[in-house]
Scaffold this motif. Structure first.
Motif, PDB file in Angstrom:
ATOM      1  N   CYS A  81      -0.353   2.493  -3.512  1.00 46.04           N
ATOM      2  CA  CYS A  81      -1.569   3.082  -3.206  1.00 46.04           C
ATOM      3  C   CYS A  81      -1.521   4.461  -2.453  1.00 46.04           C
ATOM      4  N   MET A 125      -6.458   3.385 -12.229  1.00 46.55           N
ATOM      5  CA  MET A 125      -6.691   1.887 -11.558  1.00 46.55           C
ATOM      6  C   MET A 125      -6.133   0.698 -12.251  1.00 46.55           C
ATOM      7  N   HIS A 156      -4.544   7.373  -2.187  1.00 40.72           N
ATOM      8  CA  HIS A 156      -5.551   6.891  -1.174  1.00 40.72           C
ATOM      9  C   HIS A 156      -4.970   7.133   0.280  1.00 40.72           C
ATOM     10  N   ALA A 168       0.867  -1.279   0.151  1.00 43.48           N
ATOM     11  CA  ALA A 168      -0.009  -0.012  -0.088  1.00 43.48           C
ATOM     12  C   ALA A 168       0.876   1.204   0.058  1.00 43.48           C
TER      13      ALA A 168
END
Length: 108
Positions: free
Chosen positions: A36, A79, A40, A32
């Motif tokens: 990400c 994405m 996010h 992550a």
């Protein structure tokens, strides 16, 4: 007795299929941070309203979404590019990690 047998068989099928094996949350946290966090946030609580918060989402939802971005069933060019490089294990680990995070409510 019937319910016990159904539960036992269902549990065995989950283990055989691989879904009963625990994902690696620490590996998900690391992935992550690499993949990400920019959009996010490091824990899935996006600092920007343009990007959805994924902290606290059900693991099955995150896993399904990432698999759909990867396959093209769900359309989003950003994405799709991010998910394309993820392995099945990466997706499972990310889903488990984000599911363990607290979904904070932020005013924009």
């Amino acid at each position: 007795m019937k319910n016990f047998v159904i539960a036992a068989v269902s549990g065995a099928l989950l283990v055989i299929s691989g879904h009963g094996i625990a994902a690696n949350i620490e590996a998900g946290k690391k992935k992550a941070a690499e993949v990400c966090a920019a959009c996010h946030g490091p824990d899935g609580n996006s600092p920007a309203p343009a990007f959805p918060k994924i902290a606290g989402q059900h693991a099955s939802y995150v896993e399904k979404s990432l698999n759909e971005y990867k396959s093209g069933a769900r359309k989003d060019p950003i994405m799709a590019g991010m998910a394309a490089a993820l392995s099945k294990e990466d997706i499972e680990n990310l889903a488990a990690y984000f599911a363990t995070q607290s979904g904070l409510k932020t005013k924009y």
